[in-house]
Design a protein around this motif. Structure first.
Motif, PDB file in Angstrom:
ATOM      1  N   SER A 252      29.541 -22.066  26.708  1.00 42.49           N
ATOM      2  CA  SER A 252      28.593 -20.969  26.549  1.00 42.49           C
ATOM      3  C   SER A 252      28.476 -20.553  25.087  1.00 42.49           C
ATOM      4  N   ILE A 253      27.288 -20.069  24.708  1.00 39.60           N
ATOM      5  CA  ILE A 253      27.024 -19.605  23.349  1.00 39.60           C
ATOM      6  C   ILE A 253      27.030 -18.079  23.350  1.00 39.60           C
ATOM      7  N   ASP A 254      27.874 -17.497  22.514  1.00 39.93           N
ATOM      8  CA  ASP A 254      27.927 -16.041  22.391  1.00 39.93           C
ATOM      9  C   ASP A 254      26.747 -15.553  21.546  1.00 39.93           C
ATOM     10  N   SER A 255      26.196 -14.419  21.933  1.00 38.24           N
ATOM     11  CA  SER A 255      25.110 -13.822  21.152  1.00 38.24           C
ATOM     12  C   SER A 255      25.119 -12.315  21.333  1.00 38.24           C
ATOM     13  N   SER A 256      24.421 -11.630  20.444  1.00 43.36           N
ATOM     14  CA  SER A 256      24.337 -10.176  20.527  1.00 43.36           C
ATOM     15  C   SER A 256      23.025  -9.738  19.893  1.00 43.36           C
ATOM     16  N   GLY A 257      22.614  -8.534  20.208  1.00 43.40           N
ATOM     17  CA  GLY A 257      21.378  -8.012  19.642  1.00 43.40           C
ATOM     18  C   GLY A 257      21.158  -6.585  20.080  1.00 43.40           C
ATOM     19  N   GLY A 258      20.236  -5.939  19.428  1.00 45.22           N
ATOM     20  CA  GLY A 258      19.965  -4.547  19.779  1.00 45.22           C
ATOM     21  C   GLY A 258      18.690  -4.048  19.139  1.00 45.22           C
ATOM     22  N   LEU A 259      18.347  -2.822  19.481  1.00 43.44           N
ATOM     23  CA  LEU A 259      17.172  -2.187  18.915  1.00 43.44           C
ATOM     24  C   LEU A 259      17.395  -0.680  18.832  1.00 43.44           C
ATOM     25  N   ILE A 260      16.668  -0.061  17.935  1.00 39.66           N
ATOM     26  CA  ILE A 260      16.586   1.392  17.871  1.00 39.66           C
ATOM     27  C   ILE A 260      15.166   1.754  17.470  1.00 39.66           C
ATOM     28  N   ALA A 261      14.603   2.758  18.121  1.00 36.66           N
ATOM     29  CA  ALA A 261      13.220   3.131  17.865  1.00 36.66           C
ATOM     30  C   ALA A 261      13.073   4.645  17.944  1.00 36.66           C
ATOM     31  N   TYR A 262      12.248   5.186  17.082  1.00 36.75           N
ATOM     32  CA  TYR A 262      11.958   6.622  17.080  1.00 36.75           C
ATOM     33  C   TYR A 262      10.463   6.812  17.264  1.00 36.75           C
ATOM     34  N   ARG A 263      10.074   7.559  18.302  1.00 35.57           N
ATOM     35  CA  ARG A 263       8.659   7.874  18.533  1.00 35.57           C
ATOM     36  C   ARG A 263       8.407   9.329  18.200  1.00 35.57           C
ATOM     37  N   HIS A 264       7.368   9.558  17.385  1.00 35.39           N
ATOM     38  CA  HIS A 264       7.046  10.909  16.935  1.00 35.39           C
ATOM     39  C   HIS A 264       5.603  11.246  17.294  1.00 35.39           C
ATOM     40  N   LEU A 265       5.405  12.368  17.946  1.00 30.48           N
ATOM     41  CA  LEU A 265       4.065  12.854  18.264  1.00 30.48           C
ATOM     42  C   LEU A 265       3.613  13.816  17.169  1.00 30.48           C
ATOM     43  N   TRP A 266       2.637  13.387  16.382  1.00 33.46           N
ATOM     44  CA  TRP A 266       2.139  14.202  15.293  1.00 33.46           C
ATOM     45  C   TRP A 266       1.251  15.335  15.808  1.00 33.46           C
ATOM     46  N   SER A 267       0.532  15.052  16.891  1.00 32.73           N
ATOM     47  CA  SER A 267      -0.361  16.038  17.500  1.00 32.73           C
ATOM     48  C   SER A 267      -0.641  15.580  18.918  1.00 32.73           C
ATOM     49  N   GLU A 268      -1.561  16.235  19.591  1.00 35.72           N
ATOM     50  CA  GLU A 268      -1.924  15.823  20.939  1.00 35.72           C
ATOM     51  C   GLU A 268      -2.624  14.469  20.941  1.00 35.72           C
ATOM     52  N   GLN A 269      -3.168  14.077  19.795  1.00 30.18           N
ATOM     53  CA  GLN A 269      -3.937  12.833  19.745  1.00 30.18           C
ATOM     54  C   GLN A 269      -3.276  11.724  18.925  1.00 30.18           C
ATOM     55  N   TRP A 270      -2.348  12.053  18.039  1.00 29.97           N
ATOM     56  CA  TRP A 270      -1.740  11.068  17.147  1.00 29.97           C
ATOM     57  C   TRP A 270      -0.244  10.922  17.432  1.00 29.97           C
ATOM     58  N   ARG A 271       0.244   9.693  17.401  1.00 32.68           N
ATOM     59  CA  ARG A 271       1.673   9.424  17.558  1.00 32.68           C
ATOM     60  C   ARG A 271       2.032   8.133  16.806  1.00 32.68           C
ATOM     61  N   SER A 272       3.321   8.000  16.470  1.00 30.35           N
ATOM     62  CA  SER A 272       3.810   6.824  15.756  1.00 30.35           C
ATOM     63  C   SER A 272       5.177   6.427  16.290  1.00 30.35           C
ATOM     64  N   THR A 273       5.476   5.131  16.183  1.00 27.64           N
ATOM     65  CA  THR A 273       6.810   4.618  16.515  1.00 27.64           C
ATOM     66  C   THR A 273       7.308   3.749  15.370  1.00 27.64           C
ATOM     67  N   LEU A 274       8.533   4.011  14.951  1.00 30.87           N
ATOM     68  CA  LEU A 274       9.228   3.186  13.963  1.00 30.87           C
ATOM     69  C   LEU A 274      10.389   2.517  14.681  1.00 30.87           C
ATOM     70  N   SER A 275      10.466   1.180  14.620  1.00 29.18           N
ATOM     71  CA  SER A 275      11.516   0.471  15.354  1.00 29.18           C
ATOM     72  C   SER A 275      12.147  -0.626  14.507  1.00 29.18           C
ATOM     73  N   TYR A 276      13.418  -0.899  14.810  1.00 32.26           N
ATOM     74  CA  TYR A 276      14.164  -1.993  14.168  1.00 32.26           C
ATOM     75  C   TYR A 276      14.891  -2.754  15.263  1.00 32.26           C
ATOM     76  N   SER A 277      14.891  -4.073  15.161  1.00 34.36           N
ATOM     77  CA  SER A 277      15.534  -4.905  16.169  1.00 34.36           C
ATOM     78  C   SER A 277      16.209  -6.089  15.490  1.00 34.36           C
ATOM     79  N   TRP A 278      17.318  -6.555  16.087  1.00 33.94           N
ATOM     80  CA  TRP A 278      18.056  -7.665  15.470  1.00 33.94           C
ATOM     81  C   TRP A 278      18.678  -8.559  16.537  1.00 33.94           C
ATOM     82  N   PHE A 279      18.938  -9.820  16.138  1.00 32.46           N
ATOM     83  CA  PHE A 279      19.571 -10.811  17.006  1.00 32.46           C
ATOM     84  C   PHE A 279      20.547 -11.634  16.189  1.00 32.46           C
ATOM     85  N   SER A 280      21.672 -12.019  16.801  1.00 33.25           N
ATOM     86  CA  SER A 280      22.652 -12.867  16.126  1.00 33.25           C
ATOM     87  C   SER A 280      23.314 -13.788  17.141  1.00 33.25           C
TER      88      SER A 280
END
Length: 343
Positions: A252-280
């Motif tokens: 078997s091959i060992d592996s790992s990975g993960g993610l973190i993301a932040y979602r921000h609602l600027w207003s009732e109509q605008w929103r953004s997400t910043l995310s980072y993800s990795w694999f090894s």
């Protein structure tokens, strides 16, 4: 989508042109490459019914289709694409039968992205047939097995269908006012029989922990996965589940990975997400060779405008990098626009 690659360009028809697949970022090319693509293949339809049976109990049936089937259609004239089944299930008295998201995947922590998957590197992402029983926060499932194998010395991927037992997944989710936290274990048999000299099996296990934390109207989403033999479950099969050694036995091959993301609602109509993800991947290069993926990572940020609840327009920038065991590396920059109507 406008994509720029540091080491060549993905060829026309490659699925990595439609959405981000970590293991397909080109490496070792002599020149930079660019590609522009437009498509509506992510369009999907979901039909569900809720029925009270004659015994007084409820039955739910669901079928979901999209147009991401491969191979691709002809872009010269018709741009036609075949529908494919994503989900087809019936649910009754705590039981689920059919094809849906793997119990090993916490779908609720997937970041909101324009890309088809988004933080793909470290995400568990599988849909497959299963039998699952859920009670409270606990779910236990037997799911369809499939083993991917790296030949001894490298040189491609063997997709075997030789498993004698299903994959076993156990998940527990704790829901609170602030969000939820969830943990899952995958226990699976890796198997390959070439009908000749090779007939080998290996038992492997992996762990996934995920959480979504509400911060007022905003939220943070995270996932961490690690273990042996995850293979196709992690990063769209950025590494195989096992490799053949010189004796024809699976390791078997060992592996790992993960993610973190932040979602921000600027207003009732605008929103953004910043995310980072990795694999090894922890490759034994004496067995896999030096041409396999060692690690990948990506970061993306978007802005989404919804003039109404049903309609969204978005723009997203992503930067991705891939490292191969032989020292080659490559990166991708992609600017993407989308329009979506949910009804």
């Amino acid at each position: 989508m406008a994509s720029q690659y540091s080491d060549g360009t993905l060829p026309s028809g490659n699925i990595g042109r439609d959405f981000y697949i970590p293991g397909l970022t080109p490496v070792g090319g002599e020149d930079e490459g660019t590609a522009f693509d437009m498509h509506a293949r992510q369009t999907r339809f979901n039909f569900s019914s809720n029925t009270t049976l004659s015994n007084g109990k409820a039955l739910k049936a669901t079928i979901e289709l999209d147009f991401m089937a491969t191979p691709n259609g002809d872009e010269r004239v018709s741009n036609s694409y075949s529908p494919r089944m994503r989900i087809a299930t019936i649910e009754y008295d705590g039981w689920l039968f059919g094809q849906t998201w793997s119990t090993f995947q916490d779908v609720s922590v997937l970041p909101e992205t324009l890309d088809f998957i988004g933080a793909t590197d470290g995400t568990i992402f599988v849909r497959q047939a299963m039998v699952r029983y859920s009670a409270g926060g606990l779910s236990v499932a037997l799911e369809n097995p499939e083993t991917t194998v790296t030949p001894f010395g490298g040189g491609g991927r063997i997709v075997a269908d030789d498993n004698g037992v299903p994959d076993l997944v156990l998940r527990y989710t704790l829901k609170q006012d602030w969000g939820h936290i969830s943990a899952a274990t995958l226990i699976r048999q890796l198997a390959y029989d070439d009908g000749n000299a090779i007939d080998s099996t290996e038992t492997a296990a992996a762990l996934s922990v995920s959480a979504k934390v509400n911060l007022g109207r905003n939220d943070v989403r995270m996932m961490f996965n690690t273990g042996a033999g995850m293979g196709r479950y992690l990063g769209i099969n950025a590494a195989n589940g096992a490799v053949l050694n010189a004796s024809g036995e699976l390791e078997s091959i060992d592996s790992s990975g993960g993610l973190i993301a932040y979602r921000h609602l600027w207003s009732e109509q605008w929103r953004s997400t910043l995310s980072y993800s990795w694999f090894s991947a922890d490759n034994d290069t004496a067995l896999t060779g030096m041409g396999v993926t060692e690690s990948t990572r990506s970061v993306r940020v978007n802005a989404i405008y919804s003039p109404s609840k049903e309609l969204s327009f978005g723009v997203e920038y992503a930067h991705a990098q891939r490292d191969v065991e032989n020292g080659l590396e490559g990166d991708m920059d992609r600017l993407q626009f989308s329009a979506k109507y949910a009804f």
